[in-house]
Design an enzyme around this catalytic site. Structure first.
Site, PDB file in Angstrom:
ATOM      1  CD  GLU A 372      -3.181  -1.231   1.795  1.00 37.11           C
ATOM      2  OE1 GLU A 372      -3.721  -0.136   2.054  1.00 37.11           O
ATOM      3  OE2 GLU A 372      -3.614  -2.332   2.172  1.00 37.11           O
ATOM      4  CB  THR A 374       7.654   1.535  -0.790  1.00 43.86           C
ATOM      5  OG1 THR A 374       7.768   2.723  -1.594  1.00 43.86           O
ATOM      6  CG2 THR A 374       7.475   0.316  -1.682  1.00 43.86           C
TER       7      THR A 374
END
Lengths: 388, 262
Positions: A372, A374
């Site tokens: 979701e 980095t």
């Protein structure tokens, strides 16, 4: 400013904690070892409304705020990162976009069973060549009469084979933007069992091993025209909105993992004796614990703030919470990695052994810095907010 | 069908028991929970409610104003109504005065079935449930581990030392619940928020029906606590490794004689 939880929130937290201790913790080692999706736990969570926490009651949900939802993911993740992400991916990535962008008909059809936990949700954005860079997307959707025809594949999909309802992103055409031809991206809802929709490789992961991460394959997969979610061409915005909320879920997961590792370490250093005294009596251990606890608490405040900001957004859409969500996710994920690594270190050789669980927490923590968005992407989001 | 469930807020002994210098329980220093047997009784009532639509479950507690928490928990689990009996004059009650108080509150309610826990983990007397049944003149079945509604009766599996009894009792009646009676049941997140919107009926001394003052509170309690103390920890004992069975027997017999046991 009040840092005190309301009575309702405090009781909700005790509910999630109680459930996690009794229902989730006893199975955490086995779920990790066998990579078995904890279907029975998911069914129990559904029974008690954990799969529809931030959904209005009229759509079968619990009608609670994003803070209550974040606390649920936090407490589950404290004992099992797999269970935390199952709830997070379902709620933040599938329930939320249908709740936000779905038509009334779509809400009745998918949101109600998802919120009641009769169905499980997943989200397909990432592809082998496109993760954060959505313009690299290859999956195509072509309108053919009353149907969209999907072709392509998605990878690393959480709840992959176990879900029933999937929010899928695909290139639906080309549009000109600032003189450049860009891919037009749209969002769709695809149901399990649709002809042409199959599953590819199951990923063999380092952590969150029970969470069923699969490749999704679409080969001339025909879905009704009405399965378009939101407006055609608005898929990128839908994805970005969804990920803003998703980051709060993952931040809560990371926070829970850090808290779980910290709790284990505090218990352990009080009991483990070396050179005639508990290792918790050595100043080095004390200072390290102090740092771990301080950072974990700071992460909690960031996560709760982001969740509360999302709650404000639901009342007033002018409020933005993307930057707070990115900060919470960035910080909580890095704290989770640091705290779990130290937890293994302070358990010494036992920390490297599976039954002591902190090594699992360390493996589970790593993904929170990656999926979701980095940590690098979170820094991009935060700095973009500062420099706009 | 209307069910009244009595619940008590008790200190959570899981985190260790804490005492004040005078030997009485330091309730403020311990977390409070719903008494486990009472929770089992509530779970059984909620199961009956699920199986018999239209059933109404009312929870009743006597305690300090903060006992409101345990009622909210019961509401969040699915109870319909809650009654808090609280009054300074009711403080210091033993089982006699407590059962008088609860019976006085229950007389204001409609009920077919009254369920209490077998006993509370703080007092461990197992007296309040049976005493309430006496005050309300209800048939009593204690130590219930299974209950089933059959028409206007309840079929109860009653635990006994070496067997169990199956009893069919006509309602209204009172049942005291063992932990086995409940199935682990949780609140729902939405139920919690609703519970805090639900009005809890608060009763004081004046609201109790058919109860006299000399049966209430500390003054109405025949039990007087002379002294309370923590359990004295056993010492490590003496470890002896005799060379033969005869030596072992001689040693034990000698010790028993020394302590005037034999």
């Amino acid at each position: 400013m009040d840092f005190q939880l309301s009575k309702e929130h405090a009781m909700a937290r005790s509910l999630f904690k109680d459930f996690a201790e009794k229902e989730v913790k006893p199975r955490a080692i086995e779920v990790d070892e066998t990579e078995e999706f904890p279907r029975d736990t998911v069914e129990k969570m559904a029974k008690y409304g954990f799969l529809g926490i931030p959904v209005p009651k009229e759509y079968g949900g619990q009608g609670c705020d994003p803070l209550t939802y974040a606390m649920c993911v936090e407490e589950l993740s404290k004992v099992c990162g797999t269970t935390g992400v199952i709830v997070s991916a379902h709620t933040s990535l599938c329930v939320d976009p249908i709740m936000t962008f779905g038509t009334e008909e779509q809400k009745q059809k998918w949101l109600v069973p998802l919120a009641k936990g009769e169905k499980l949700g997943a989200f397909g954005l990432t592809e082998p060549g496109a993760g954060t860079d959505a313009q690299g997307m290859q999956t195509k959707a072509v309108l053919d009469g009353d149907e969209w025809v999907l072709n392509g594949s998605k990878c690393f999909i959480t709840n992959g084979k176990e879900a029933d309802v999937y929010v899928i992103f695909a290139v639906s055409g080309k549009v000109e933007k600032r003189g450049k031809m860009m891919k037009e991206i749209s969002a769709y809802v695809v149901e399990k069992g649709t002809p042409g929709f199959t599953f590819g490789t199951k990923e063999n992961k380092m952590g969150i091993r029970g969470s069923s991460t699969y490749e999704l394959i679409f080969q001339d997969c025909r879905i009704p025209k009405d399965n378009l979610l939101g407006q055609r061409g608005k898929g990128f915005n839908i994805a970005m909105h969804t990920l803003d909320g998703g980051r709060i879920g993952i931040a809560a997961q990371a926070l829970g993992i850090a808290e779980g590792a910290l709790e284990r370490t505090v218990e352990y250093v009080k009991e483990r004796k070396q050179f005639g005294k508990a290792i918790g009596q050595f100043q080095n251990t004390q200072f390290q614990l102090a740092d771990m606890a301080t950072k974990t608490k700071a992460a909690q405040l960031l996560v709760y703030q982001a969740a509360m900001k999302k709650g404000e957004y639901q009342k007033d859409p002018k409020v933005s919470y993307g930057m707070e969500a990115a900060m919470a996710k960035l910080y909580a994920a890095e704290v989770a990695m640091e705290v779990t690594t130290k937890a293994v270190q302070y358990h010494g050789g036992y920390g490297y052994i599976r039954e002591y669980e902190v090594e699992r927490m360390m493996r589970d923590a790593k993904i929170t810095e990656i999926y979701e968005g980095t940590s690098e992407v979170q820094r991009m989001v935060i700095s973009a907010g500062l420099l706009k | 069908m209307k069910i009244v469930v009595c619940v008590k807020q008790v200190p959570d002994t899981k985190g260790g028991v804490k005492f004040k210098p005078d030997g009485t329980l330091d309730r403020g220093a311990m977390l409070a929970i719903m008494n486990p047997d009472d929770k089992a009784g509530l779970e059984a009532a909620l199961k009956i409610k699920k199986e018999n639509p239209g059933t109404e479950v009312t929870v009743v507690t006597m305690g300090l104003p903060k006992a409101d928490d345990v009622l909210r928990e019961a509401l969040a689990m699915g109870a319909d109504k809650a009654v808090l009996v609280t009054d300074r004059v009711l403080g210091g009650a033993d089982t006699w005065a407590t059962s008088q108080t609860l019976a006085g509150a229950i007389r204001n309610l409609e009920y077919d079935l009254v369920i209490t826990g077998r006993q509370a983990i703080d007092g461990d007397t197992a007296q309040v449930g049976p005493q309430i049944s006496e005050r309300l003149d209800l048939p009593l079945v204690s130590y219930a581990e299974e209950i089933k509604i059959e028409g206007d009766s309840v079929v109860v599996k009653r635990q006994f030392e070496d067997r169990y009894h199956m009893l069919k009792v006509k309602m209204p009646c009172l049942i005291t619940a063992l932990a086995e009676l409940g199935e682990d049941m949780y609140m729902t997140p939405g139920g919690i928020f609703d519970a805090y919107q639900t009005e809890v009926t608060v009763c004081g001394r004046k609201d109790l029906k058919d109860v006299t003052d000399d049966n209430l509170g500390l003054n109405g309690s025949p039990t007087k606590i002379a002294k309370a103390s923590d359990r004295v920890a056993k010492g490590a004992g003496e470890k002896v490794v005799p060379d033969s069975p005869k030596e072992a027997v001689d040693y034990i017999v000698g010790k028993l004689a020394e302590k005037h046991v034999i």
